[in-house]
Enzyme design. Structure first.
Site, mmCIF file in Angstrom:
data_model
loop_
_atom_site.group_PDB
_atom_site.id
_atom_site.type_symbol
_atom_site.label_atom_id
_atom_site.label_comp_id
_atom_site.label_asym_id
_atom_site.label_seq_id
_atom_site.Cartn_x
_atom_site.Cartn_y
_atom_site.Cartn_z
ATOM 1 N N LYS A 115 0.820 -1.214 0.000
ATOM 2 C CA LYS A 115 0.000 0.000 0.000
ATOM 3 C C LYS A 115 0.851 1.261 0.000
ATOM 4 C CE LYS A 115 -4.468 -1.383 1.786
ATOM 5 N NZ LYS A 115 -5.522 -1.094 2.775
ATOM 6 N N LYS A 198 -4.715 -8.987 -6.873
ATOM 7 C CA LYS A 198 -5.912 -9.197 -6.057
ATOM 8 C C LYS A 198 -7.046 -8.282 -6.524
ATOM 9 C CE LYS A 198 -6.484 -7.478 -1.886
ATOM 10 N NZ LYS A 198 -6.463 -7.117 -0.463
ATOM 11 N N LYS A 201 -10.919 -2.977 -3.936
ATOM 12 C CA LYS A 201 -11.754 -1.777 -3.966
ATOM 13 C C LYS A 201 -11.024 -0.608 -4.584
ATOM 14 C CE LYS A 201 -14.027 -2.405 0.490
ATOM 15 N NZ LYS A 201 -13.486 -2.739 1.792
HETATM 16 P P1 AMP Z 1 -11.062 -4.956 3.059
HETATM 17 O O1 AMP Z 1 -11.898 -4.599 1.897
HETATM 18 O O2 AMP Z 1 -9.613 -4.836 2.770
HETATM 19 O O3 AMP Z 1 -11.470 -4.283 4.311
HETATM 20 O O4 AMP Z 1 -11.307 -6.520 3.300
HETATM 21 C C1 AMP Z 1 -12.388 -7.035 4.039
HETATM 22 C C2 AMP Z 1 -12.405 -8.546 3.993
HETATM 23 O O5 AMP Z 1 -12.539 -9.017 2.656
HETATM 24 C C3 AMP Z 1 -11.111 -9.194 4.535
HETATM 25 O O6 AMP Z 1 -11.456 -10.365 5.240
HETATM 26 C C4 AMP Z 1 -10.340 -9.523 3.287
HETATM 27 O O7 AMP Z 1 -9.458 -10.603 3.465
HETATM 28 C C5 AMP Z 1 -11.454 -9.889 2.331
HETATM 29 N N1 AMP Z 1 -11.061 -9.628 0.942
HETATM 30 C C6 AMP Z 1 -10.803 -8.426 0.368
HETATM 31 N N2 AMP Z 1 -10.446 -8.569 -0.915
HETATM 32 C C7 AMP Z 1 -10.467 -9.907 -1.163
HETATM 33 C C8 AMP Z 1 -10.202 -10.710 -2.334
HETATM 34 N N3 AMP Z 1 -9.840 -10.155 -3.483
HETATM 35 N N4 AMP Z 1 -10.331 -12.052 -2.214
HETATM 36 C C9 AMP Z 1 -10.709 -12.632 -1.051
HETATM 37 N N5 AMP Z 1 -10.978 -11.927 0.072
HETATM 38 C C10 AMP Z 1 -10.858 -10.588 0.027
#
Ligand code: AMP
Ligand code: TRP
Length: 336
Positions: A115, A198, A201
């Site tokens: 990041k 990956k 968002k």
């Molecule tokens: P975040 O959007 O970074 O707050 O992620 C929230 C949850 O979604 C966490 O448990 C992440 O591990 C999961 N997550 C986010 N992006 C992915 C992805 N591309 N594949 C699988 N899990 C994801």
């Protein structure tokens, strides 16, 4: 050994639209866990501001993440749903953990490196200590199990290290050993444009991800446009190893249909992507369409969402306050 009650904690940042990755890697898995665990799900707004967030957008995204959780099947009667900033124990315990965690531990965190990128000097200090706050989120409730996507594994190892060091520094058996729950057929959903990145968002390309707010038409279009290779589909999972885009789409198909990737491979062996993608588009719309529609409906009922978050914060605060008080006692903070 102290017996710890089985309690789940997990969180999602309100830093943009919820993606198919958030859904398949995390939220979908949470739904079933509500039946067997005490469950706490948090919209982690303190984490979101480790990178710049426009205030009005942040407020809206906070409600949207809550709406996404509820629309996906998180039941406010079974689970606590709240936003992190409303329970002060998170920030307070994070400070104490800043004093427990070592610089060397944080220096190894790959998410920070990714990041912050080349511009490390300009990254916020919050982004650097982000994993300490995450440990505080979990341990403020003495949660025992944390369901997340594969990308959070390293942060959960750090949480265990912090809990262990705290326990050993102060000679207590206070914090539990946290168990990551990383399961399902899509623990790491990849970008639709690049099978080695990956799905995120924050990817600048809208076509790289499916958002839970996308219309049925848009979902269909993105699936059809997803990058693939020119070979036919293989009959076994092993043959997908050097075909990241194909593997990703197969994983998504499996996760959305609650089947094993093996089964998907078996039914599409030798076929081309056109037929597969058309089925995947239909399946995605069938599963995600109703979630999107329910999210939109919930977003028009702001006071309903706010009531759920407010009530959730009160319940969370009641659980965290006695734990934080005990931590103060252990650390030696005088209560005059
Ligand atoms: P975040 O959007 O970074 O707050 O992620 C929230 C949850 O979604 C966490 O448990 C992440 O591990 C999961 N997550 C986010 N992006 C992915 C992805 N591309 N594949 C699988 N899990 C994801
Ligand atoms: N760091 C997680 C992510 O971005 C979100 C998060 C914050 C979290 N606190 C947490 C996940 C506590 C599980 C438990 O994916």
């Amino acid at each position: 050994m102290t017996a710890f009650k089985q309690r789940i904690f997990s969180g999602v940042q309100p830093s943009g639209n919820l993606t198919l990755g958030n859904y398949l890697g995390a939220i979908k898995n949470w739904v079933g866990l509500q039946e067997t665990f005490e469950t706490i799900f948090c919209v982690v707004d303190l984490h979101a501001i480790t990178t710049w967030q426009d205030p009005e957008t942040l407020r809206n995204a906070t409600r949207e993440v809550a709406a996404g959780m509820i629309a996906s099947g998180i039941d406010p009667k079974k689970s606590i749903i709240f936003n992190q900033s409303q329970v002060s124990a998170h920030a307070e315990l994070a400070w104490i953990f800043n004093c427990v965690a070592r610089m060397g531990w944080l220096n190894r965190m790959t998410q920070f490196k990714e990041k912050a990128g080349k511009n490390r000097e300009r990254a916020s200090v919050g982004l650097y200590v982000y994993p300490d706050l995450m440990a505080a989120d979990i341990l403020a409730y003495k949660a025992t199990h944390v369901p997340v996507g594969a990308d959070q594994k390293q942060h959960l190892e750090l949480t265990r290290d912090i809990a262990q060091k705290f326990n050993s520094d102060y000679g207590v058996e206070f914090f539990p050993e946290v168990e990551p729950l990383i399961f399902g057929e899509a623990t790491r959903v990849m970008s639709l444009r690049d099978g080695n990145a990956k799905m995120s968002k924050s990817d600048p390309s809208e076509n790289s991800r499916i958002n839970l707010t996308d219309t049925r038409d848009l979902i269909e279009k993105k699936v059809r446009k997803a990058r693939t290779d020119s070979e036919a589909l293989p009959g076994s999972v092993e043959d997908l190893n050097d075909r990241p885009e194909a593997k990703n789409l197969m994983n998504i198909f499996a996760a959305l249909s609650d089947k094993k990737v093996d089964e998907i491979c078996a039914s599409y062996e030798g076929k081309g992507f056109a037929e597969f993608k058309s089925d995947l588009a239909d399946l995605s719309v069938e599963i995600l369409g109703p979630i999107t529609e329910e999210m939109t409906r919930l977003m028009s009922e702001k006071s309903y969402l706010d009531d759920i978050l407010r009530e959730g914060s009160h319940k969370a605060d009641e659980l965290a306050t006695p734990i934080l008080t005990a931590v103060h006692e252990i650390v030696g903070f005088l209560r005059p």
